[in-house]
Design an enzyme around this catalytic site. Structure first.
Site, PDB file in Angstrom:
ATOM      1  N   ASP A 138       0.858  -1.192   0.000  1.00 16.96           N
ATOM      2  CA  ASP A 138       0.000   0.000   0.000  1.00 16.96           C
ATOM      3  C   ASP A 138       0.892   1.240   0.000  1.00 16.96           C
ATOM      4  O   ASP A 138       1.770   1.372   0.862  1.00 16.96           O
ATOM      5  CB  ASP A 138      -0.872  -0.038   1.263  1.00 16.96           C
ATOM      6  CG  ASP A 138      -1.899   1.072   1.289  1.00 16.96           C
ATOM      7  OD1 ASP A 138      -3.014   0.829   1.757  1.00 16.96           O
ATOM      8  OD2 ASP A 138      -1.583   2.188   0.829  1.00 16.96           O
ATOM      9  N   ASN A 172      -6.615  12.914 -10.427  1.00 19.92           N
ATOM     10  CA  ASN A 172      -7.285  13.491 -11.598  1.00 19.92           C
ATOM     11  C   ASN A 172      -6.943  14.975 -11.620  1.00 19.92           C
ATOM     12  O   ASN A 172      -6.320  15.479 -10.693  1.00 19.92           O
ATOM     13  CB  ASN A 172      -8.794  13.241 -11.554  1.00 19.92           C
ATOM     14  CG  ASN A 172      -9.432  13.850 -10.316  1.00 19.92           C
ATOM     15  OD1 ASN A 172      -9.308  15.047 -10.058  1.00 19.92           O
ATOM     16  ND2 ASN A 172     -10.067  13.016  -9.524  1.00 19.92           N
ATOM     17  N   GLY A 194      -9.510   4.546  -6.096  1.00 22.15           N
ATOM     18  CA  GLY A 194      -8.225   3.872  -6.295  1.00 22.15           C
ATOM     19  C   GLY A 194      -7.158   4.343  -5.330  1.00 22.15           C
ATOM     20  O   GLY A 194      -7.410   4.612  -4.156  1.00 22.15           O
ATOM     21  N   VAL A 195      -5.922   4.458  -5.882  1.00 23.99           N
ATOM     22  CA  VAL A 195      -4.819   4.881  -5.007  1.00 23.99           C
ATOM     23  C   VAL A 195      -5.045   6.306  -4.505  1.00 23.99           C
ATOM     24  O   VAL A 195      -4.704   6.633  -3.366  1.00 23.99           O
ATOM     25  CB  VAL A 195      -3.460   4.723  -5.740  1.00 23.99           C
ATOM     26  CG1 VAL A 195      -3.323   5.722  -6.881  1.00 23.99           C
ATOM     27  CG2 VAL A 195      -2.298   4.855  -4.781  1.00 23.99           C
ATOM     28  N   ASP A 196      -5.694   7.128  -5.316  1.00 20.95           N
ATOM     29  CA  ASP A 196      -5.978   8.518  -4.902  1.00 20.95           C
ATOM     30  C   ASP A 196      -6.898   8.508  -3.679  1.00 20.95           C
ATOM     31  O   ASP A 196      -6.692   9.269  -2.721  1.00 20.95           O
ATOM     32  CB  ASP A 196      -6.675   9.235  -6.060  1.00 20.95           C
ATOM     33  CG  ASP A 196      -6.422  10.743  -6.079  1.00 20.95           C
ATOM     34  OD1 ASP A 196      -7.238  11.478  -6.652  1.00 20.95           O
ATOM     35  OD2 ASP A 196      -5.402  11.186  -5.504  1.00 20.95           O
ATOM     36  N   GLY A 229      -5.234   1.725 -13.633  1.00 17.52           N
ATOM     37  CA  GLY A 229      -6.509   1.321 -13.018  1.00 17.52           C
ATOM     38  C   GLY A 229      -7.683   1.920 -13.762  1.00 17.52           C
ATOM     39  O   GLY A 229      -7.960   1.555 -14.911  1.00 17.52           O
ATOM     40  N   VAL A 230      -8.327   2.882 -13.166  1.00 21.98           N
ATOM     41  CA  VAL A 230      -9.496   3.553 -13.781  1.00 21.98           C
ATOM     42  C   VAL A 230      -9.163   4.081 -15.172  1.00 21.98           C
ATOM     43  O   VAL A 230      -9.974   4.005 -16.094  1.00 21.98           O
ATOM     44  CB  VAL A 230      -9.963   4.718 -12.867  1.00 21.98           C
ATOM     45  CG1 VAL A 230     -10.922   5.651 -13.567  1.00 21.98           C
ATOM     46  CG2 VAL A 230     -10.574   4.173 -11.590  1.00 21.98           C
TER      47      VAL A 230
HETATM   48  N1  APR Z   1      -1.398   1.544  -3.021  1.00 19.91           N
HETATM   49  C1  APR Z   1      -0.723   1.342  -4.189  1.00 19.91           C
HETATM   50  N2  APR Z   1      -1.336   1.173  -5.373  1.00 19.91           N
HETATM   51  C2  APR Z   1      -2.693   1.190  -5.383  1.00 19.91           C
HETATM   52  C3  APR Z   1      -3.469   1.395  -4.208  1.00 19.91           C
HETATM   53  C4  APR Z   1      -2.763   1.576  -3.001  1.00 19.91           C
HETATM   54  N3  APR Z   1      -3.398   1.777  -1.838  1.00 19.91           N
HETATM   55  N4  APR Z   1      -4.799   1.361  -4.568  1.00 19.91           N
HETATM   56  C5  APR Z   1      -4.841   1.132  -5.890  1.00 19.91           C
HETATM   57  N5  APR Z   1      -3.580   1.022  -6.388  1.00 19.91           N
HETATM   58  C6  APR Z   1      -3.149   0.767  -7.770  1.00 19.91           C
HETATM   59  C7  APR Z   1      -4.144   0.132  -8.695  1.00 19.91           C
HETATM   60  O1  APR Z   1      -4.184  -1.277  -8.492  1.00 19.91           O
HETATM   61  C8  APR Z   1      -3.529   0.507 -10.044  1.00 19.91           C
HETATM   62  O2  APR Z   1      -2.516  -0.444 -10.384  1.00 19.91           O
HETATM   63  O3  APR Z   1      -2.877   2.026  -8.357  1.00 19.91           O
HETATM   64  C9  APR Z   1      -2.854   1.860  -9.774  1.00 19.91           C
HETATM   65  C10 APR Z   1      -3.533   3.054 -10.417  1.00 19.91           C
HETATM   66  O4  APR Z   1      -4.955   2.852 -10.418  1.00 19.91           O
HETATM   67  P1  APR Z   1      -5.963   4.054 -10.077  1.00 19.91           P
HETATM   68  O5  APR Z   1      -5.847   4.389  -8.660  1.00 19.91           O
HETATM   69  O6  APR Z   1      -7.318   3.658 -10.624  1.00 19.91           O
HETATM   70  O7  APR Z   1      -5.395   5.326 -10.895  1.00 19.91           O
HETATM   71  P2  APR Z   1      -5.506   5.687 -12.446  1.00 19.91           P
HETATM   72  O8  APR Z   1      -5.693   4.478 -13.308  1.00 19.91           O
HETATM   73  O9  APR Z   1      -4.329   6.582 -12.708  1.00 19.91           O
HETATM   74  O10 APR Z   1      -6.854   6.535 -12.531  1.00 19.91           O
HETATM   75  C11 APR Z   1      -6.862   7.805 -11.944  1.00 19.91           C
HETATM   76  O11 APR Z   1      -8.887   7.343 -10.764  1.00 19.91           O
HETATM   77  O12 APR Z   1      -9.149   7.402  -8.504  1.00 19.91           O
HETATM   78  C12 APR Z   1      -9.310   8.129  -9.642  1.00 19.91           C
HETATM   79  O13 APR Z   1      -9.001  10.402  -8.915  1.00 19.91           O
HETATM   80  C13 APR Z   1      -8.430   9.350  -9.683  1.00 19.91           C
HETATM   81  O14 APR Z   1      -9.630  10.191 -11.578  1.00 19.91           O
HETATM   82  C14 APR Z   1      -8.428   9.605 -11.154  1.00 19.91           C
HETATM   83  C15 APR Z   1      -8.307   8.206 -11.730  1.00 19.91           C
END
Ligand code: APR
Length: 181
Positions: A10, A24, A32-34, A121-122
């Site tokens: 994490d 974003n 997600g990670v955000d 991810g997203v």
């Molecule tokens: N620690 C590390 N990595 C993580 C965690 C965490 N706690 N949670 C999720 N991830 C990983 C996901 O598995 C993925 O591999 O982070 C990577 C990026 O995924 P997303 O968080 O969905 O980010 P992204 O694909 O860049 O999309 C960004 O999603 O949450 C919204 O505000 C954000 O609009 C923006 C979009």
């Protein structure tokens, strides 16, 4: 030369001075990670993000880490590309994210940085191609950062990043062994 490592875990629990969130453009948080970073840092993170945002895709901006545990002092908000099939410059925007994260970390004087797999991810960026871009960009960008930690959230991301890092290191050794380095 920075040491680059891959861990599975994490991003909010890493012992680095700065951590990157995949944000974003508003920098006000999301899922997600955000979502994890904003939950751990507390509501002041969204306020700080709103004060400096918006942030263009490919760019990165820093705020304090607020309630995140030490040694984390900085959150670097990087905005990745939304994957639209690969013909719209997504690879270059993702590479720019990793470059800018190192530049911003250098500007803060921080020497250790943890980064997630931005945009995979997203935003739908293919994980294998993203891993290749992350490793290649972090290895080729001049920086004062001494410890770069790629944090995979799941086994598949961990395996991809580990394989990419090993392959890149092997290519470097081969070049240096054959005197082309
Ligand atoms: N620690 C590390 N990595 C993580 C965690 C965490 N706690 N949670 C999720 N991830 C990983 C996901 O598995 C993925 O591999 O982070 C990577 C990026 O995924 P997303 O968080 O969905 O980010 P992204 O694909 O860049 O999309 C960004 O999603 O949450 C919204 O505000 C954000 O609009 C923006 C979009």
């Amino acid at each position: 030369m920075a040491v680059i490592e891959v861990v599975q875990g994490d991003i909010t629990l890493q012992d680095t001075e700065a951590v990157v969130t995949a944000a974003n453009e508003s920098l006000m948080g999301g899922g997600g990670v955000d979502g994890a970073v904003h939950r751990a840092a507390g509501p002041r993170l969204a306020d700080a993000g709103a004060a400096i945002g918006p942030c263009e895709p490919g760019d990165a901006m820093a705020t304090p880490a607020f309630d995140l545990d030490p040694p984390i002092r900085h959150v670097i908000h990087a905005v990745g590309p939304v994957w639209e099939g690969g013909e719209y410059g997504e690879a270059e925007v993702l590479a720019s994210c990793y470059r800018r994260c190192l530049e911003v970390t250098d500007g803060l004087g921080a020497r250790s940085l943890a980064l997630p797999a931005i945009a995979t991810g997203v935003y739908g960026f293919p994980a294998a191609q993203a891993a290749r871009i992350a490793v290649a960009t972090l290895r080729s960008t001049p920086t004062e950062v001494e410890r770069i930690r790629l944090v995979a959230f799941d086994q598949q991301a961990y395996d991809l990043l580990t394989a990419e890092l090993a392959a890149a290191s092997d290519r470097t050794h081969v070049q240096s062994d054959s005197g082309q380095g």
